[in-house]
Design an enzyme around this catalytic site. Structure first.
Site, PDB file in Angstrom:
ATOM      1  N   GLU A   1       0.829  -1.207   0.000  1.00 43.09           N
ATOM      2  CA  GLU A   1       0.000   0.000   0.000  1.00 43.09           C
ATOM      3  C   GLU A   1       0.864   1.257   0.000  1.00 43.09           C
ATOM      4  OE1 GLU A   1      -3.025   0.377  -0.660  1.00 43.09           O
ATOM      5  OE2 GLU A   1      -3.698  -1.682  -0.554  1.00 43.09           O
TER       6      GLU A   1
ATOM      7  N   TYR B   1      -5.248   6.451   5.231  1.00 47.02           N
ATOM      8  CA  TYR B   1      -5.582   5.526   4.144  1.00 47.02           C
ATOM      9  C   TYR B   1      -4.908   4.170   4.374  1.00 47.02           C
ATOM     10  CZ  TYR B   1      -5.410   2.846  -0.017  1.00 47.02           C
ATOM     11  OH  TYR B   1      -5.502   1.777  -0.865  1.00 47.02           O
TER      12      TYR B   1
ATOM     13  N   ASP C   1      -9.297   4.979  -1.905  1.00 43.75           N
ATOM     14  CA  ASP C   1      -8.198   5.486  -2.726  1.00 43.75           C
ATOM     15  C   ASP C   1      -8.801   6.137  -3.979  1.00 43.75           C
ATOM     16  OD1 ASP C   1      -9.038   3.381  -4.280  1.00 43.75           O
ATOM     17  OD2 ASP C   1      -7.097   2.370  -4.380  1.00 43.75           O
TER      18      ASP C   1
END
Ligand code: SF4
Length: 341
Positions: free
Chosen positions: A44, A127, A145
């Site tokens: 990520e 996030y 996202d």
């Protein structure tokens, strides 16, 4: 959750069961396997601002060199920065190390398993915390996202432009999160955005929720999400110097803070708003400098035009590096070195 949302979830999860992307940091749906939080976190962080094909070789290299978060925590800063070179956004690599060391030292090498605790780790933003909590620990976190924003903007035909529409898109995504398969749900939305609901040319005919998509019903889904008129990216100017000594090139280490902080680099001038008037006078050492053209490079917040100068000579306080070993330089310096050599 209303009937339409329940139906949307059911159909998208069924689509994901058949169409999930095979990625080296994932566990396939219904495999009974749980993705390794270290690998989810690493992927990520790498995938913020870059694509899966570009990030994948880096992910494989990192996990080969440092198979666990403890291994990464024990790595030398310079080694990690060199392995990161080419991915850009070097502050992210520094944060990666900070976070790995906090997990190793404060959590016994085991990632915490809730969004709140993940968020408390240094350098781990909201996030990434949501993504790791959902994908690695199956927590009902809202993972939003760019792909998910686009899917929400289209499903609900959100007319407000980005970036102002972000809170609304996040709220719409949150309303679809549930305790049922939250990790798969997060990945299903990401995959739909990446492979079907694509930015420029959505493949609506392959979309499992096409008949309830408001943007599609309106006839021009590709125009969502709406965007505010963009301010032009400012331009900066500078000069880079390629000093050679036989097969070696003089490099310097940039200061630890700031853009490309801590990275090996070619010597350069400061990057200013005006073109460099006398690059030879600004050179780091006296040498028979000759022009080797200009290169362009685009950073997030500005575009850079670099004059490139080359010379053969000597210098103190530099790191002489063989030409064959320049591959670890950040892209902007690699471009400049290529222009000169
Ligand atoms: Fe995206 Fe088209 Fe599906 Fe709507 S129908 S979500 S625009 S792919």
């Amino acid at each position: 959750m209303d009937k339409t949302s329940t139906d949307l979830r059911r159909r998208l999860l069924a689509w994901y069961d058949d169409n999930a992307r095979t990625l080296p940091w994932r566990a396939p749906p219904h495999s009974g396997l749980r993705a390794d939080p270290y690998r989810v976190w690493l992927s990520e962080v790498m995938l913020q601002q870059t694509t899966v094909p570009h990030a994948t070789p880096y992910f494989l290299k990192f996990t080969r060199l440092w198979p666990t978060v403890r291994d990464l925590a024990a790595a030398e800063d310079g080694e990690v920065m060199a392995a990161w070179a080419g991915l850009g956004y070097y502050a992210r690599a520094r944060n990666l190390l900070k976070c790995a060391r906090a997990v190793a030292q404060d959590h016994g090498g085991v990632f915490p398993d809730t969004e709140e605790e993940l968020r408390a780790l240094p350098g781990l933003g909201p996030y990434t915390a949501a993504a790791v909590a959902a994908i690695a620990f199956d927590r009902p976190a809202n993972v939003v996202d760019g792909n998910v924003e686009r899917v929400m903007a289209r499903l609900y035909a959100v007319e407000a432009p980005l970036p102002g529409a972000k809170p609304e898109l996040t709220r719409l995504a949150a309303a679809l999160v549930s305790e049922m398969r939250p990790g798969d749900w997060a990945q299903a939305l990401m995959d739909l955005g990446a492979t079907v609901c694509r930015p420029k040319s959505p493949l609506c005919e392959r979309c499992p929720v096409a008949d309830i998509c408001l943007a599609r019903a309106g006839g021009s889904p590709e125009t969502y999400p709406r965007k505010s008129a963009k301010a032009a990216r400012p331009r900066r100017h500078g000069a880079a110097y390629v000093l050679t000594r036989g097969d070696e090139v003089a490099l310097v280490r940039r200061p630890p803070k700031g853009l490309l902080g801590g990275m090996l680099a070619l010597p350069t001038t400061d990057w200013s708003h005006e073109p460099i008037a006398d690059a030879i006078a600004a050179a780091p050492v006296q040498a028979p400098w000759r022009p080797a053209g200009e290169i362009e490079h685009v950073f997030t917040h500005f575009a850079l035009t670099l004059q490139v100068w080359r010379a053969e000579g000597e210098a103190d306080g530099v790191i002489w590096t063989r030409r064959a070993d320049l591959g670890g330089l950040p892209s902007v310096f690699l471009k400049a070195a290529k222009a000169a050599l």
